[in-house]
Design a protein around this motif. Structure first.
Motif: not given
Length: 400
Positions: A189, A183-184, A251, A246-247, A278, A282, A186-187, A285
């Motif tokens: 963060t 998550e970190g 992912g 992720v949201r 990331a 995007d 792919l996002s 997505v």
């Protein structure tokens, strides 16, 4: 011939309620317990010798730890018996705590079970020695043996359950760590230095390139199905895939793009280093959002979609163009749907009338008539590049 009668196993004797013992037996039990208390160090030394000789798994524990544990169990046994209570309940209270602590130290549950059995055997051997001196009734001694071995089997089952629970707990914690890392990344963060430092913990090479996958599930069951489908496509066990929500998207981080995912829509970003992934996610997505709008399935890359993502952008411009060109088409009523579908197919088929006619199972002249009717109603001339692009954009946006 006479049939042989099978020999029946002797009935196991359970420990009696010690408070109901006759005076002489009770006195013998109290005397035996007092003698056992003086032998706690002997018991500890014997247990240590047996475990060091026969159970290599106990190498993770020091001599002092093994002896202290043996003394503790001796103390529980003698304390309960001196209070005229069968010790099973008190032992159960500490066995689970004991099993958890030993498992965390790295002692396998089978070694723990064997160790407990050896300790039980040594305890009974001491009891036998003491019983002969204090004249403990044979029936009571047999009951103690039977109950001790029965409880030893129960303890073995408890050790196995504790080991299983700890494995599940560790697996859950590891899954959460993997999910948080994915998550970190792919996002965007998770800082680049942290990504590069922790990548090897999850079997990744920070110098290599990876692809981000994006898909969407509406339930936990569908999420599991998606993970299995992607795992099958990647020829990898599903529990080894690096994935995370992720949201509102599921992912994945994979070494390559899957060739095909049966019955699912999975969108793929470009190959990038981990600390830049990331941006790749995007792109995946965006491809996912667009492909879903166009009811696509399978493995889709953003580059496979051509200008379709643009169809879903610039809402204000699209609405004004639709009001100008499509409102007159809609006003016709019933036949407008056929006209619209024919023109959209006409554009999808690169304006090949025969191909459109076969796909829609109509006469080629019907196709020509509907295309002409569309041009008359909308004011768009499909021979002009700008009008053709506008028509394709508006009709595909409406379909999406």
């Amino acid at each position: 011939m006479e049939r042989e009668t099978p020999t029946a196993w002797p009935v196991r004797r359970r420990m009696p309620d010690l408070a109901t013992l006759d005076d002489s037996t009770r006195a013998a039990v109290v005397t035996a317990v007092a003698r056992l208390r003086t032998l706690r160090d002997v018991f500890a030394d014997r247990c240590l010798a047996l475990l060091r000789r026969y159970v290599p798994g106990y190498a993770v524990l020091s001599d002092d730890e093994i002896q202290a544990s043996a003394r503790r169990f001796m103390d529980i046994l003698t304390s309960e018996l001196s209070s005229l209570r069968v010790p099973d309940a008190a032992l159960r209270d500490v066995l689970r705590e004991h099993a958890v602590e030993r498992a965390k130290r790295g002692l396998p549950h089978d070694a723990l079970a064997i160790g407990y059995q050896l300790g039980s055997r040594e305890m009974l051997a001491l009891m036998d020695e003491v019983a002969a001196d204090v004249h403990l009734p044979a029936a009571f001694l047999v009951a103690m043996h039977d109950s001790t071995w029965e409880f030893s089997n129960e303890a073995s089952s408890l050790f196995a359950r504790v080991q299983h629970e700890l494995v599940l707990e560790r697996s859950h914690v590891e899954a959460e760590r993997r999910s948080a890392f994915v998550e970190g990344v792919l996002s965007g963060t998770l800082p680049a230095d942290r990504i590069n430092r922790d990548a090897h913990l999850f079997g990744l090479d920070p110098r290599a390139r990876y692809v981000a996958l994006a898909t969407r599930a509406s339930s936990s069951c569908e999420t599991d199905a998606l993970r299995r489908a992607v795992a099958s496509a990647m020829r990898s066990p599903s529990d080894q895939l690096l994935s995370a929500p992720v949201r509102d998207v599921l992912g994945f981080i994979t070494a390559r793009s899957p060739e095909a995912v049966v019955g699912q829509l999975v969108c793929v970003g470009p190959p990038l280093p981990l600390d830049q992934l990331a941006a790749g996610f995007d792109a995946a997505v965006l491809a996912l959002h667009t492909a879903r709008q166009f009811a696509m399935s399978g493995v889709v890359h953003l580059t496979d979609l051509g200008p379709r993502p643009l169809v879903l952008s610039s809402a204000g411009i699209a609405e004004s163009l639709a009001a100008k060109h499509l409102t007159p088409l809609d006003a016709v009523g019933g036949s407008s749907g056929e006209v619209e579908e024919t023109v959209r197919t006409y554009l999808d088929c690169d304006q090949q009338v025969g191909k459109v006619a076969r796909r829609l199972t109509v006469h080629p002249n019907t196709v020509r008539y509907r295309v002409k009717r569309f041009e008359q109603l909308t004011g768009l001339d499909l021979r002009r590049t700008e009008d053709l692009v506008t028509s394709w954009w508006l009709l595909n946006r409406r379909r999406a």
